[in-house]
Structure formats: C-alpha cells, structure tokens
Scaffold this motif. Structure first.
Motif, PDB file in Angstrom:
ATOM      1  N   ILE A 160      31.262   4.530  20.269  1.00 42.03           N
ATOM      2  CA  ILE A 160      29.935   5.074  20.012  1.00 42.03           C
ATOM      3  C   ILE A 160      29.991   6.572  20.296  1.00 42.03           C
ATOM      4  O   ILE A 160      30.292   6.984  21.429  1.00 42.03           O
ATOM      5  CB  ILE A 160      28.862   4.374  20.870  1.00 42.03           C
ATOM      6  N   ASP A 220      30.865  -0.833  23.497  1.00 44.82           N
ATOM      7  CA  ASP A 220      30.327  -1.811  22.554  1.00 44.82           C
ATOM      8  C   ASP A 220      28.844  -2.082  22.785  1.00 44.82           C
ATOM      9  O   ASP A 220      28.342  -3.141  22.421  1.00 44.82           O
ATOM     10  CB  ASP A 220      31.146  -3.106  22.611  1.00 44.82           C
ATOM     11  N   GLN A 221      28.160  -1.101  23.388  1.00 42.00           N
ATOM     12  CA  GLN A 221      26.714  -1.225  23.574  1.00 42.00           C
ATOM     13  C   GLN A 221      26.061   0.028  22.995  1.00 42.00           C
ATOM     14  O   GLN A 221      26.590   1.132  23.152  1.00 42.00           O
ATOM     15  CB  GLN A 221      26.372  -1.292  25.074  1.00 42.00           C
ATOM     16  N   ILE A 222      24.911  -0.167  22.355  1.00 44.25           N
ATOM     17  CA  ILE A 222      24.184   1.020  21.892  1.00 44.25           C
ATOM     18  C   ILE A 222      22.779   1.006  22.488  1.00 44.25           C
ATOM     19  O   ILE A 222      22.243  -0.059  22.796  1.00 44.25           O
ATOM     20  CB  ILE A 222      24.105   1.123  20.351  1.00 44.25           C
ATOM     21  N   GLY A 238      18.395   2.757  13.905  1.00 48.09           N
ATOM     22  CA  GLY A 238      19.134   1.853  13.028  1.00 48.09           C
ATOM     23  C   GLY A 238      18.727   0.413  13.259  1.00 48.09           C
ATOM     24  O   GLY A 238      18.583  -0.369  12.315  1.00 48.09           O
ATOM     25  N   PHE A 273      26.144   2.951   6.237  1.00 47.72           N
ATOM     26  CA  PHE A 273      27.452   2.516   6.717  1.00 47.72           C
ATOM     27  C   PHE A 273      28.505   2.664   5.635  1.00 47.72           C
ATOM     28  O   PHE A 273      28.204   2.881   4.460  1.00 47.72           O
ATOM     29  CB  PHE A 273      27.413   1.097   7.301  1.00 47.72           C
ATOM     30  N   LYS A 316      34.837   0.043  10.123  1.00 44.39           N
ATOM     31  CA  LYS A 316      33.440   0.096   9.724  1.00 44.39           C
ATOM     32  C   LYS A 316      32.757   1.226  10.472  1.00 44.39           C
ATOM     33  O   LYS A 316      32.882   1.351  11.686  1.00 44.39           O
ATOM     34  CB  LYS A 316      32.749  -1.233  10.021  1.00 44.39           C
ATOM     35  N   ILE A 365      29.096   3.089  11.085  1.00 41.30           N
ATOM     36  CA  ILE A 365      27.638   3.116  10.952  1.00 41.30           C
ATOM     37  C   ILE A 365      27.163   4.465  11.459  1.00 41.30           C
ATOM     38  O   ILE A 365      27.581   4.902  12.534  1.00 41.30           O
ATOM     39  CB  ILE A 365      26.965   1.980  11.766  1.00 41.30           C
ATOM     40  N   LEU A 417      28.790   4.908  15.060  1.00 47.15           N
ATOM     41  CA  LEU A 417      29.389   3.695  15.626  1.00 47.15           C
ATOM     42  C   LEU A 417      30.576   3.317  14.741  1.00 47.15           C
ATOM     43  O   LEU A 417      30.410   3.084  13.546  1.00 47.15           O
ATOM     44  CB  LEU A 417      28.356   2.565  15.649  1.00 47.15           C
ATOM     45  N   GLN A 440      20.176  -1.347  26.612  1.00 51.52           N
ATOM     46  CA  GLN A 440      21.347  -1.284  25.731  1.00 51.52           C
ATOM     47  C   GLN A 440      21.494  -2.646  25.052  1.00 51.52           C
ATOM     48  O   GLN A 440      21.286  -3.679  25.689  1.00 51.52           O
ATOM     49  CB  GLN A 440      22.626  -1.026  26.551  1.00 51.52           C
ATOM     50  N   ILE A 441      21.876  -2.613  23.771  1.00 51.22           N
ATOM     51  CA  ILE A 441      22.153  -3.893  23.110  1.00 51.22           C
ATOM     52  C   ILE A 441      23.580  -3.876  22.562  1.00 51.22           C
ATOM     53  O   ILE A 441      24.130  -2.811  22.273  1.00 51.22           O
ATOM     54  CB  ILE A 441      21.160  -4.214  21.973  1.00 51.22           C
ATOM     55  N   LEU A 444      21.103  -4.314  13.840  1.00 52.67           N
ATOM     56  CA  LEU A 444      21.601  -2.957  13.563  1.00 52.67           C
ATOM     57  C   LEU A 444      22.402  -2.915  12.265  1.00 52.67           C
ATOM     58  O   LEU A 444      22.227  -2.018  11.439  1.00 52.67           O
ATOM     59  CB  LEU A 444      22.471  -2.476  14.725  1.00 52.67           C
TER      60      LEU A 444
END
Lengths: 277, 277
Positions: free
Chosen positions: A10, A16-18, A24, A32, A86, A88, A110, B17-18, B25
């Motif tokens: 990120i 692996d967390q946003i 988004g 993407f 990938k 995003i 991402l 955070q997700i 997303l």
C-alpha cells in the motif's frame, strides 16, 4: 482453498490492510490494472499506465505515475516466472463525508502480486466455452472504456457461470449489443476481418484488445471496431477472447452455438506472445 | 480540515483498517446504509435493514442481520444528540482472484459513526438550490433501487457542484428522465399531488422517499411514482428533496429556474420529523 497473493503493498509499503475510509471502498472511486509478468517483465506496461493515467484524469484523481513505476519494478523483481500484478489506484481516504471529493484527497496505490498459471494447451487447441450472460451492462459514456472499480455488473454476470466449463460470460448492453466478456474482450472473425465491439457506451478498453487491433495485420487479418449483436457470433467464422493475463484464446462455443475453429487464432496468439514489452 | 468519524468498527471490533483483499474495494461488491441517529435512536431502522437485506439477497451476499443489529445498538449508545451511522456490508475478502465469488466468502460489516448537524433554518425557509448534473445515470434494472457501492456516477455528478450554493445535483438517466439527486430523492408537487421518479432502471429507493410516499396523505397530499422529465420541474408547484440525514428539504431553484415555495413542505417535514422510529 483460499488463493492468496504472494505479496501486497500500500503506497509502496508492504501490507495488506487499507484505511476503512478509502473512497475506493465507499464508492468504487478508483481504477485498476491487471498486468501480466513474464520472467519478471511486465507486459505492455506503457499501455497499462497510459490507460490508468487516462482514467485518473477522467475521474479527477491526481496520480503519481513515477512512484507507481518504481513500485512495479520492485514487485516485478519478486515475481515467479508467470505472475499477475494487480494495481488499484483510488482517490484515497475521504476528507469528509459524502460523494463530492474536496480535491484535497491523496490517491492511494495498492499492488498485489499473484502467481499465475498458463492457459492449458487443450483449451487453446479446442477453444473455450462461453455463456451468454443475462446480466446486462448499463451504458454511461462518461465511464465507458475505463477500468474503474464499479464492477458489480461483471460480478453478477460472473456469478452466472455456475458451471466450470464456462470460461467467461458474454455481456450485452441495455440495447442488446454485444460488448465483452466479464473479464475479457471479444473478437468476431468474418472472412479475414476481425471485429470487436466499440467500448464507447460501456465495457473496458482492454490492453490486449488494443494490441490485437494494432497487430492483426501482421498475421494477414484486418481488424476494426464495430457494433455487433450476439446473432453475429453464431454466423461468425471464428471467435476469440482476449485479456492481459490469458492473451488470445479461441472460443469453440457460445451458449448452445458451436463456433468454427480456425488456425488464425494460433497465429495471432503466437504473434502477440512473441511481442516484446 | 478533515472530517473524521467519532468511531468505526469492523465486524463489531473497533478499528479503522480493512483487509486490502475486500471485494468491496476491488469491485464495489457490497451495499451501504446511512442512518440518522436522533438522541441516540436510529431513525427508520427497520426500513434500512430491510433494504440492506434485500440488496444482499439480490447480490447473493450472505448477511447476518442479528449481529449488525447488536452493533448498531452499541454504536447508537455512543452517539451525540444528532449523528449519522454509516453501514457498509461487503461480500468480504476475496477467496480467489477474479469477479466470480465462490460462495465461501464471509460478508464484512463496517460501521462508522459521525456527528451530524441539522439543516439550517434558513435553508428550510428559503429552500435550497440544485444544479442539473451533466453526468447521467446508466440504466440497469438488476441494480436499480439498491444502495450498492458502485457510485462513480454520483461522485462525478457531485464533482460538478463546484459552487457551495448547490445543495445537490439532479441526475437524469440515459434517456433524459429525471431520477434523483446524487444523495437525495426528488419530489415534484403538482396541485396536491407529489410525484417522484421510479427507481426501476437506476437510482436508489431512498428510505425517506418511501416514508414520504406513505405519509403524504397525512398532510393532505397524494403521492405516487411517475416518470418525470426535468422540464416538469420548471412548471411544478414546488419541489423538495429527501434523504435520511436531512429529511424533507424544500427546493427554491434548479439551475436557472426558480421554483415556487409552498407551505406544504413545512407541514410534510414536521409530520415526518415527528414520526417515531
């Protein structure tokens, strides 16, 4: 069995967390790209980045292409022989509640890296089977062509593929024109002419689609965009689907209709696979 | 100045955070609700949960309403006198790459609690100004009515509201029919009849919209759904917009057209505000 990415980043930092306030997630406010990495080299990278940049411009997302390029390089260095990266890009965390961006948002990147598998030689020889999706694509010229994050129509159409024999589902627009697969573009062969639907009302302007339109002449085919209805598939001399991961893949069947196989697909596929970049 | 939520919870656990692999997303694969809390009480909670449940059914998202109800209760207990609780339910983390869900995904709940402010008395007395959006709403009956996460059209239309005097932008569908604001539903008064566009091709079936359709008779008005073109606003006897946060808000202007004010809006608003639940 859960398919997991090999790594994800990120804004360039492994993680692996946003943030849950990302626009988004809230609105699909982003874009993407899915890039094939072959022997660690991103395929058609310039075309992917151009489409992403064009999409960001259309949505008014300020986007740092230089940072992303560096991050792609670092991810590619870790890639197995065949991989998918990938990307995003979202408008970033919300500055306030509501649809209207303030313009002060910071775009978020991402990246996720996945091992990929080649299309099976059998599928390339026999051709794949497609279903005709019942879910339609709504038309909006303001969003057509972009690979944006509003993909519920594709999800619903893909849910229709309950039988694993269906490689993809062909989607029509509201007016019944054929547009694309859920995750591929479609080409119809008529004589020595390749026809693919325009993506000016809906659909995605696929990177491989542009490559095929540009390269078809090298294997003796004309290629152009044209509105097509699904009945024209039935009387076609051949059909193929394309995307960045699978390349050019011949189609042997759409729903109940058999489609003739042709050696053009092998030559087109080999030509495209042999391209640098 | 960044507007922040007072608190946020993911699957009932406080956090902001997700997982980056959430399909909300990736594809906008989910739904949301925006619930007004007045003195800690969620307004029209049953209607919100019914719409959410209906949406999840349509998208094939397995959804735990009981857990969500408990989480709403805990959030409401922390709410200031006037607050908004935003709920997002997504299909959850991807089990594998690609559009097609496996059915093994676990839906994810994201709640965020925000302080809210009442609509200013001046705006209620004079009426608000609307812009006619250039961005259209694409039509898809499979998604119409749902408050799903594919909201780029609303974002683009809201971006057109560059002048803070515009309370919202009125959106048309591809055929030029008036549908709604970006964040509100629209009612047009003709004599003693309230007309609001159908949301069967696009648009959101707003909770306040349903309340107004049901309650109008209590203030001496008929109310029904009807296709409307924007020209009918110009000759209307009055226009109002509604959403869960602001309630019934009179409109004094759409673009360059003045709209008559009427005392019906005050009575309708007061009737709706006085409703329990």
């Amino acid at each position: 069995m859960i398919e997991r990415p090999l790594a994800s980043w990120i804004d360039g930092i492994e993680g692996d967390q946003i943030p849950a306030d990302d626009r988004g997630l809230a609105y699909g406010d982003g874009l993407f790209e899915t890039i094939l990495l072959r022997a660690g080299l991103p395929r058609f990278l310039t075309a992917h980045l151009e489409r992403l940049t064009r999409g960001c411009e259309k949505l008014g997302i300020a986007f740092e292409s230089a940072l992303l390029r560096a991050e792609i390089g670092r991810a590619a260095a870790l890639a197995p022989p065949l991989a998918v990266l990938k990307i995003i890009v979202t408008r970033g965390s919300a500055v306030r509640r509501g649809y209207r961006p303030t313009g002060a948002e910071h775009a978020r990147r991402l990246l996720t890296l996945w091992e990929s598998a080649p299309v099976s030689p059998g599928a390339l020889e026999r051709g794949v089977e497609l279903r005709l999706a019942e879910t339609r694509l709504g038309e909006n010229p303001a969003l057509a062509g972009l690979k944006h994050l509003n993909r519920l129509e594709n999800v619903l159409a893909a849910r229709e593929c309950t039988d694993p024999r269906w490689f993809d589902a062909v989607m029509l627009d509201s007016a019944g024109r054929m547009i694309s697969g859920t995750m591929s573009n479609v080409f119809v062969l008529r004589g020595h002419t390749l026809l693919t639907p325009r993506v000016v009302r809906c659909g995605v302007a696929g990177i491989l689609r542009a490559v095929v339109l540009r390269e078809a002449a090298h294997v003796g085919l004309d290629a152009r965009e044209q509105d097509l209805d699904p009945g024209e598939v039935v009387v076609a001399d051949g059909v193929c689907v394309t995307n960045a991961r699978v390349g050019v893949v011949p189609v042997q069947r759409l729903g109940e209709h058999s489609i003739p196989m042709t050696d053009h697909w092998r030559r087109l596929r080999e030509h495209v696979e042999a391209l640098d970049a």
